[in-house]
Design an enzyme around this catalytic site. Structure first.
Site, mmCIF file in Angstrom:
data_model
loop_
_atom_site.group_PDB
_atom_site.id
_atom_site.type_symbol
_atom_site.label_atom_id
_atom_site.label_comp_id
_atom_site.label_asym_id
_atom_site.label_seq_id
_atom_site.Cartn_x
_atom_site.Cartn_y
_atom_site.Cartn_z
ATOM 1 N N GLU A 143 0.746 -1.160 0.129
ATOM 2 C CA GLU A 143 0.165 0.171 -0.126
ATOM 3 C C GLU A 143 1.038 1.305 0.008
ATOM 4 O O GLU A 143 1.375 1.336 1.100
ATOM 5 C CB GLU A 143 -1.076 0.107 1.435
ATOM 6 C CG GLU A 143 -2.002 -1.225 1.487
ATOM 7 C CD GLU A 143 -3.011 -1.231 0.247
ATOM 8 O OE1 GLU A 143 -3.273 -0.024 -0.135
ATOM 9 O OE2 GLU A 143 -3.328 -2.188 -0.069
ATOM 10 N N CYS B 254 -2.115 9.611 2.682
ATOM 11 C CA CYS B 254 -1.551 8.885 1.641
ATOM 12 C C CYS B 254 -2.464 9.269 0.361
ATOM 13 O O CYS B 254 -2.261 9.383 -0.773
ATOM 14 C CB CYS B 254 -1.433 7.466 1.553
ATOM 15 S SG CYS B 254 -2.975 6.615 2.205
#
Ligand code: NAD
Length: 466
Positions: free
Chosen positions: A213, A247
């Site tokens: 991720e 993010c």
């Protein structure tokens, strides 16, 4: 020393995972409930620890953006678990009848989780939720940049769980490297692409499958038809929470060229309205370390030297770890702000004349983790969705696709591989084991050997093969 401890914990989990049967639904639900209760009972202590690590992280942000989704994710998994665990019947071709085929969802074994500092709780607990739902043993290595949280989380987990089931190992980068080298059944990494490469290399040595991720530059596109004030509201929300250290924060925004000034004015006004005074406001989070703050300052100095318009309010600038909300108008593509993920409350605003031009810019870059589009025009929506890909999308808002338990969350290409959350997370960390059970008659074996007329006939009838 730490390598020995790590190896000992791993070996204990590994042998338990091989010797004991897969945990049933009720044991998995119980573990999930324990985790949920642990988070709720210790909410304040966890928020305090995270704030200490940041040198100031809004308690409301920690509660709303970490604890709440973590707790709701666990509750969702508990509710859905029995359905996810059910065997899945699969069709069998006529020539193999009578027989049965199905999938069993089995634990992988021992799952390693390496998590980052920016949402230290959520990004450890979310993959942990999926791993526990899938019946795995789990080892978690939180970030060295959140030592207070990491120590507290390790202590809390140790107080409720047997280390054979879940263990948290705080430590520095050397610990992280040793952790990544363990022969896990799956290694789940959240962090930067650079470290992601090292993690994948270490995992390759053990043929350990990985989920990565990662991050990247997630664009926001404001279409001509969309009310500017509403777009500003959403983009400011996505950019300012956690001071841009998210993010999936909108990294840069594409705005119709003639609306740049109106966008900038509304954006700075929104910052002042959301965080009165801004610098010193406790709702506005700090930048995680001086090093990260220095990087943002250097990026701003670079565009200032290049003669770009850099907009913020003089009164917001202060020599603290908070970073002023700042707009940079049309920065050159070569500057740091347009080369790297920004990870701070600085927003490049790029003017465009046509949607083609905006899409060409997005497509000239790595495929991003998220994409944000603001439009009420269905044709524009379809055009952007079909011509620019990303890990996930929120239309007419920011960040919220991550909060949907019904949607997978993950990147594409350089923004990551593999997705999790909800059912997808359960499947990612389970082994879909194929089971085929031969019926009372095994017709296929009638064809031979010895191979003769019957096999030639079967080839011709079933496949048209002479
Ligand atoms: P990072 O890559 O520096 O560190 C992440 C973790 O990796 C930490 O726990 C660290 O201890 C560990 N680590 C460091 N070196 C290692 C090595 N050689 N081998 C194994 N592990 C190692 O990332 P960060 O600075 O903590 O987080 C910021 C990055 O993470 C940003 O790029 C951001 O976009 C990304 N991110 C992605 C998501 C997502 O869900 N896709 C979420 C949050 C953050």
């Amino acid at each position: 020393m730490i390598t020995t401890i790590l190896r000992g914990r791993f070996d204990a989990q590994f042998s338990a995972s091989r010797q004991m049967p897969a945990p049933d639904a009720s044991l998995r639900r119980d573990r999930l409930l324990q985790l949920q209760t642990l988070l709720i009972d210790n909410a304040d202590a966890l928020c305090t620890a995270i704030s200490a690590d940041f040198g100031g992280r809004s308690v409301s942000e920690t509660k709303l953006l970490e604890l709440l989704p973590a707790v709701r994710g666990i509750a969702h998994a508990r509710r859905k678990l029995a359905g996810w665990m059910k065997d899945e019947r699969r069709p069998v071709e006529l020539i193999f009848q009578p027989s049965k085929a199905w999938l069993r969802h089995e634990p992988l074994g021992v799952v390693g989780i390496i998590s980052p500092w920016n949402y230290p709780l959520l990004l450890a607990v979310s993959p942990l939720t999926d791993a526990l739902a899938a019946g795995n043993r789990v080892m978690v290595k939180p970030s060295e940049l959140t030592p207070a949280f990491s120590e507290l989380f390790a202590t809390l987990i140790a107080s409720r769980f047997d280390a054979q089931d879940i263990t948290v190992i705080p430590g520095d980068v050397e610990v992280a490297k040793a952790f990544a080298a363990l022969p896990f059944d799956h290694l789940f990494f959240t962090g930067s692409a650079t470290v992601g490469r090292s993690v994948m290399r270490a995992a390759a040595e053990n043929l350990t499958p990985v989920t990565l991720e990662l991050g990247g530059k997630s664009p926001a596109i404001v279409a001509e038809d969309y009310p500017l004030e509403k777009a500003v509201q959403s983009i400011a929300f996505g950019k300012f929470v956690n001071a841009g250290q998210t993010c999936i924060a909108p990294d840069y925004v594409l705005v119709p060229r003639d609306k740049i000034d109106a966008f900038a004015k509304a954006f700075l006004a929104r910052a002042e309205e959301a965080y009165p005074g801004v610098i010193g406001n406790e709702d506005y989070s700090a930048i995680i370390t001086d090093r990260h703050k220095d990087r943002l300052n250097a990026a701003l100095a670079e565009v200032q030297d290049a003669g770009c318009r850099v907009l913020n309010h003089e009164s917001w600038i202060q020599n603290s770890r908070q970073c002023a909300p700042t707009l940079v108008i049309d920065p050159p593509p070569t500057c740091l702000l347009m080369r790297e993920e920004i990870f701070g409350p600085i927003l490049p605003v790029i003017g465009y004349d046509t949607l083609d031009e905006a899409l060409a810019l997005v497509n000239s870059r790595d495929r991003p983790l998220a994409l944000y589009l603001f439009t009420h025009d269905r044709k524009v929506e379809e055009e952007v969705l079909s011509r620019a890909t990303s890990g996930g999308v929120t239309v007419n808002g920011t960040l919220l696709h991550i909060a949907q338990h019904g949607l997978p969350f993950g990147g594409i290409g350089p923004s990551g591989m593999g997705a999790y959350h909800g059912h997808e997370g359960f499947k990612r960390l389970s082994h879909a084991r194929a089971v085929y059970k031969v019926g009372p008659v095994n017709g296929f074996e009638w064809f031979g050997p010895p191979w003769g007329l019957l096999s030639r006939l079967a080839l011709r009838l079933l496949g048209g093969i002479r």
